[in-house]
Design a protein around this motif. Structure first.
Motif, PDB file in Angstrom:
ATOM      1  N   ASP A 180       0.825  -1.204   0.000  1.00  0.00           N
ATOM      2  CA  ASP A 180       0.000   0.000   0.000  1.00  0.00           C
ATOM      3  C   ASP A 180       0.860   1.256   0.000  1.00  0.00           C
ATOM      4  O   ASP A 180       0.425   2.308  -0.460  1.00  0.00           O
ATOM      5  N   ASN A 181       2.077   1.164   0.527  1.00  0.00           N
ATOM      6  CA  ASN A 181       2.956   2.318   0.496  1.00  0.00           C
ATOM      7  C   ASN A 181       3.575   2.521  -0.878  1.00  0.00           C
ATOM      8  O   ASN A 181       3.834   3.653  -1.282  1.00  0.00           O
TER       9      ASN A 181
ATOM     10  N   LEU B   3       1.978   1.931  -3.443  1.00  0.00           N
ATOM     11  CA  LEU B   3       0.811   2.462  -4.144  1.00  0.00           C
ATOM     12  C   LEU B   3       0.699   3.984  -4.013  1.00  0.00           C
ATOM     13  O   LEU B   3       0.066   4.636  -4.844  1.00  0.00           O
ATOM     14  N   LEU B   4       1.311   4.531  -2.972  1.00  0.00           N
ATOM     15  CA  LEU B   4       1.044   5.923  -2.578  1.00  0.00           C
ATOM     16  C   LEU B   4       1.112   6.920  -3.734  1.00  0.00           C
ATOM     17  O   LEU B   4       0.251   7.770  -3.880  1.00  0.00           O
ATOM     18  N   LYS B   5       2.153   6.836  -4.555  1.00  0.00           N
ATOM     19  CA  LYS B   5       2.290   7.836  -5.615  1.00  0.00           C
ATOM     20  C   LYS B   5       1.705   7.358  -6.934  1.00  0.00           C
ATOM     21  O   LYS B   5       1.752   8.073  -7.913  1.00  0.00           O
TER      22      LYS B   5
ATOM     23  N   TYR C  78      -1.408   5.290  -7.041  1.00  0.00           N
ATOM     24  CA  TYR C  78      -2.697   4.630  -6.850  1.00  0.00           C
ATOM     25  C   TYR C  78      -3.723   5.073  -7.890  1.00  0.00           C
ATOM     26  O   TYR C  78      -4.704   4.400  -8.127  1.00  0.00           O
ATOM     27  N   ARG C  79      -3.492   6.245  -8.528  1.00  0.00           N
ATOM     28  CA  ARG C  79      -4.461   6.727  -9.518  1.00  0.00           C
ATOM     29  C   ARG C  79      -4.412   5.936 -10.812  1.00  0.00           C
ATOM     30  O   ARG C  79      -5.329   5.986 -11.610  1.00  0.00           O
ATOM     31  N   LYS C  80      -3.289   5.211 -11.025  1.00  0.00           N
ATOM     32  CA  LYS C  80      -3.136   4.503 -12.292  1.00  0.00           C
ATOM     33  C   LYS C  80      -4.158   3.388 -12.437  1.00  0.00           C
ATOM     34  O   LYS C  80      -4.585   2.799 -11.468  1.00  0.00           O
TER      35      LYS C  80
ATOM     36  N   LEU D  92      -8.755   0.091  -6.830  1.00  0.00           N
ATOM     37  CA  LEU D  92      -7.297   0.065  -6.833  1.00  0.00           C
ATOM     38  C   LEU D  92      -6.777  -1.132  -7.624  1.00  0.00           C
ATOM     39  O   LEU D  92      -7.396  -2.189  -7.642  1.00  0.00           O
ATOM     40  N   HIS D  93      -5.635  -0.934  -8.270  1.00  0.00           N
ATOM     41  CA  HIS D  93      -4.990  -2.048  -8.964  1.00  0.00           C
ATOM     42  C   HIS D  93      -3.690  -2.359  -8.236  1.00  0.00           C
ATOM     43  O   HIS D  93      -2.779  -1.552  -8.243  1.00  0.00           O
TER      44      HIS D  93
ATOM     45  N   ARG E 169      11.122   2.712  -2.922  1.00  0.00           N
ATOM     46  CA  ARG E 169       9.997   3.156  -3.728  1.00  0.00           C
ATOM     47  C   ARG E 169      10.401   4.321  -4.628  1.00  0.00           C
ATOM     48  O   ARG E 169      10.057   4.372  -5.804  1.00  0.00           O
TER      49      ARG E 169
END
Lengths: 507, 367
Positions: A360-361, A363-365, A367-369, A375-376, A417
């Motif tokens: 999930d971290n 994903l932070l930057k 997550y919009r993709k 969420l993917h 990341r």
């Protein structure tokens, strides 16, 4: 041999079942001596001393003061026994003057007049420079540190404990502090300094006790040891204390910062007209006393701080063209796919989400993709697995809250990341603060690797030795202004220290 | 400095535990349930001079004694659960919505208005759909107002949402006065004759629609919070505003969105209460559930399935207390003390799950 001022015998302290802060530690402190308590972060130095100053009570073991067994259950007990501790976070009241802070909480007979005379006498005796009528909020960290020491001395401290006293001081201020500590030693007082800086240990102390993972890893006389041996005692294995600094040819301009100015909420300039260029294949070190505008400078570039009119940050990239960053917010910077990576100072408070796992971290930057409202996570999960294996992150699983991991693992996840996104510019703030020696060197190596790949790296640091070993160029800032730009291969610590305190700037 | 400190050690050591297994946690809770029953049995026996076993039996009967009572318990559990679920999107972001009471009332008020003015004009199914949408909108707007101020001026949402409750109560009183035809200071049962706008019986049960609505909303909110991009944004904002900004999340908009959702669900709960249960409106319509839901939400740590269990437990205690009060002629305070003791012990269990306490070893005297 003289009797120990303080003896700690078989001291153990644990927090919960998993966190064993101290285990069966023996320690002796003598009058007329400066003892260094050396160890990595989390090795239990502060906890051990907190048991002397009455903050914690040991689970097991006993404490003897001048040969008498004692029981210290609160800070008052410690004061009564002549033990005083200056904590890393100062315990001062901002709106009071220095003198008021010293006399605070003491019985009435310590009135302002006689108190002042006594305090002035202490300052004269040991060489403190202190304006007793200055309010705390007007004081520099160095003055606050001085005040904390005077405060404990006024209360009759014979055994003074200082927790990381030089962490926020410039080299010059450190020298002054050390001179005072030597005066105190001459006066027969016992001084303990908690530190993880080897050069200071060598410079000031008579004896060194090393803690490793909560246990006493040995006590040696400073005159009979060296930095390499102390490091091995701290870490428990041989390690190489060299930071690589390769030279990269064919540098290209990546960032052009011009006249950047950032105001704080009180409309004070925290970044004041700073201009510099940043090139690919270099590490630009930024030196300065903490709080001199480093944070705001980096956040200004990232669109997290509002830059004043006239500020300009131009981003050059072969893949994404040229962009003016001032005026863009972070969402736009991420949305345009600009490869600006940022490792902020506050890892769990800004760079990561403490209660989430690695996936999930990651994903932070991003997550919009992906399409749709959901969420993917497939790709982030793979990235998380890659970070875990490549950087050797120790975690039970990818969903385990990162806040429960050690500081080193947290930083590996954050750095992992940020470099995973193949940055053009990589900005780091205090990237090794609080990390153990091995992880610190892992981070230095990563930064050097990134530089060799052509990334433009900014390294905001506090340890001047590291800045001098790692950086190609070093920019020095003081009170938000740039006071110098030095070549990292030729600069000296004294030069840096001078520029770090050169108020007024270089204009 | 010459003063000698006496040998003393703190009496107890309280330590944080992080290795409690699920089985241990269940065991600790079981022990505390037994303790709770024992202590309150002592109270029952010595203070009220009653037989504890028959009091407990009566409690159980109060909640599940007859099929009708069981249905009422289920109905009330559903309502409390729905309000608790309503709070979770806001609480997840650390937006302390203490205004569910008012949001439920406003949802109920708009529902009642639609029932009164359109109950006989619009077919019930269509009217129910309209009431659902309008009550959600009303509750949402009621919650949005404090959120807008929070997002823009960083006002304190706890006070703001709390004050909105009083506003809602006054509004309800105002309209009750307008709609009150018989000078009885109440609206009475709305559309008693035609049941216009009442939840119809489905599958032969009066409360089927209540249950379906609450299950659908609970599952939807769970999925939304856990798997959607919006839910992720809310979770990040709740953890740290700085991290959210670092990730380029528009914090004010996330606050507004989640609080709007929170208020909308509370508004729907008001709709369920008015159209599906009481068929009337008064300032008692929310009945304090907006505040009880805060406890439920917290205890469950936002997990909707645990919320259901806790809601059931609280409703059970409430029904049980009422039953023993009437069965044994006790005053309400006595039965409240009994439920208080039960609640106290069961909540204490959480402390012992998270902390361990040990007697300190006395400091050894050396001679």
């Amino acid at each position: 041999m003289q009797e120990a001022a303080v003896s700690m015998r078989h001291i153990s302290k644990s927090f919960g079942k998993k966190v064993i802060a101290n285990k069966n530690v023996d320690l002796d402190i003598y009058h007329g001596e400066i003892l260094s308590l050396l160890g990595e972060n989390g090795s239990g130095k502060t906890t051990l001393m907190n048991m002397l100053s009455g903050v914690y009570f040991p689970d097991e073991g006993e404490i003897l003061v001048n040969g008498e067994p004692v029981s210290i259950t609160c800070p008052k007990d410690a004061f009564d026994l002549g033990i005083g501790m200056v904590h890393q976070h100062f315990k001062l009241i901002d709106v009071f003057t220095a003198l008021e802070n010293i006399l605070l909480g003491l019985p009435k007979e310590n009135d302002t007049k006689s108190g002042r005379a006594a305090v002035e006498e202490i300052c004269r005796k040991y060489g403190f420079e202190l304006d007793l009528d200055k309010k705390i909020y007007d004081m520099s960290v160095s003055e606050k540190e001085t005040l904390e020491i005077v405060k404990t001395l006024y209360r009759g401290t014979e055994i003074l404990i200082l927790d990381e006293p030089t962490a926020v001081l410039t080299p010059q201020e450190t020298d002054k502090l050390f001179a005072i500590l030597k005066n105190m030693r001459e006066d027969g007082k016992a001084v303990v300094i908690i530190t993880h800086k080897l050069n200071e240990v060598m410079e000031i102390s008579d004896r060194v006790t090393v803690l490793r993972k909560g246990e006493n890893a040995g006590t040696v006389l400073t005159s009979e040891t060296n930095e390499q041996q102390l490091t091995e005692m701290m870490v428990g294995e041989k390690i190489v204390l060299d930071i690589n600094r390769d030279f990269v040819e064919n540098k290209a301009l990546r960032l052009e910062v011009k006249h950047m100015t950032v105001l704080n909420p009180d409309k004070k300039k925290v970044v004041d007209d700073i201009s510099f260029d940043l090139y690919s294949g270099e590490v630009l070190g930024i030196a300065g006393i903490s709080g001199s505008g480093q944070k705001e400078l980096l956040e200004g570039i990232m669109g997290l701080q509002k830059c004043e009119e006239g500020s300009s940050v131009i981003y050059y990239s072969t893949a994404h063209g040229t962009h003016e960053l001032v005026g863009l917010d972070t969402k736009q910077i991420i949305g345009y796919g600009l490869h600006l990576a940022f490792v902020p100072e506050d890892r769990l408070g800004m760079g990561l989400v403490g209660n989430m796992g690695i996936t999930d971290n990651v994903l932070l930057k991003r997550y919009r993709k992906g399409n749709g409202p959901f969420l993917h996570k497939t790709l982030p999960r793979q990235t998380a697995e890659k970070i875990r294996s490549e950087l050797e992150v120790v975690t039970p699983d990818l969903e385990y809250p990162v806040r429960r991991l050690s500081g080193g693992n947290v930083q590996k996840i954050l750095v992992g990341r940020e470099i995973n996104n193949k940055p053009t510019v990589l900005m780091t703030a205090y990237a090794v603060r609080g990390l153990d020696i091995n992880t610190s060197y892992t981070i230095y190596n990563i930064l050097n690797e990134q530089k060799k790949k052509g990334v433009a790296v900014i390294y905001v640091g506090e340890d001047l030795d590291v800045l001098l070993a790692l950086s190609d160029r070093i920019m020095v800032i003081c009170e938000g202004r740039m006071t110098g730009m030095l070549d990292g291969r030729t600069a000296t610590k004294e030069q840096l220290g001078y520029l770090m305190t050169k108020t007024g700037g270089a204009h | 400095m010459e003063k000698k400190t006496t040998h003393k050690a703190p009496l107890f050591h309280v330590r944080k535990k992080d290795d409690t297994t699920l089985i241990q946690a269940i065991l600790i809770r079981a022990v505390f349930v037994v303790l709770a029953l024992l202590v309150s049995a002592l109270f029952i026996y010595f203070v009220t001079k009653l037989d504890p076993i028959s009091v407990y039996t009566s409690m159980f009967k109060g909640a599940f004694g007859t099929s009708r009572r069981t249905w009422i318990t289920i109905r009330d559990t559903c309502l409390l659960l729905m309000i608790s679920v309503a709070l979770s999107p806001a609480f997840r972001m650390r937006f302390w919505n203490c205004g569910a009471e008012g949001q439920v009332l406003i949802g109920g008020l708009t529902t009642a208005a639609l029932m009164i003015y359109f109950g006989s004009k619009i077919p019930t199914v269509l009217l129910l759909l309209i009431m659902l949408v309008v009550s959600a909108a009303a509750g949402g707007i009621w919650a949005l107002l404090p959120a807008v101020f929070k997002a823009k001026y960083d006002t304190n949402e706890t006070l703001f949402t709390l004050m909105m409750n009083y506003l809602a109560i006054q509004l309800v009183e105002f309209f009750v006065d307008i709609w009150d035809k018989k000078q009885s200071h109440s609206v009475g049962i709305i559309n008693m004759a035609g049941h216009g706008g009442w939840f119809p019986e489905v599958l032969g049960q009066q409360y089927t629609i209540n249950i379906i609505l609450v299950v659908v909303i609970t599952v939807a909110v769970y999925v939304y919070m856990k798997y959607s991009k919006h839910g992720y944004e809310g979770a990040v904002v709740g953890e740290s505003v700085a991290t959210a900004r670092y990730a380029g999340i528009n914090v004010p908009s996330v606050i507004r969105r989640n609080v709007l959702l929170s208020g909308a669900i509370a508004g729907i709960a008001g709709f369920v209460e008015v159209a599906g249960i009481s068929h009337t409106i008064s300032k008692q319509t929310a009945g304090g559930r907006g505040f009880t839901a805060i406890i439920v939400c917290w205890l469950a740590k936002f997990n909707p399935f645990i919320m259901a269990i806790i809601s059931l437990f609280l409703v059970f205690l409430d029904k049980g207390a009422a039953q023993i009060a009437s069965d044994f002629g006790l005053n309400e305070f006595a039965s409240d003390i009994i439920t208080g003791i039960l609640l106290f012990f069961i909540l204490s269990a959480e402390f012992f799950i998270n902390y361990s306490i040990s007697r300190s070893e006395p400091v050894k005297e050396e001679h």
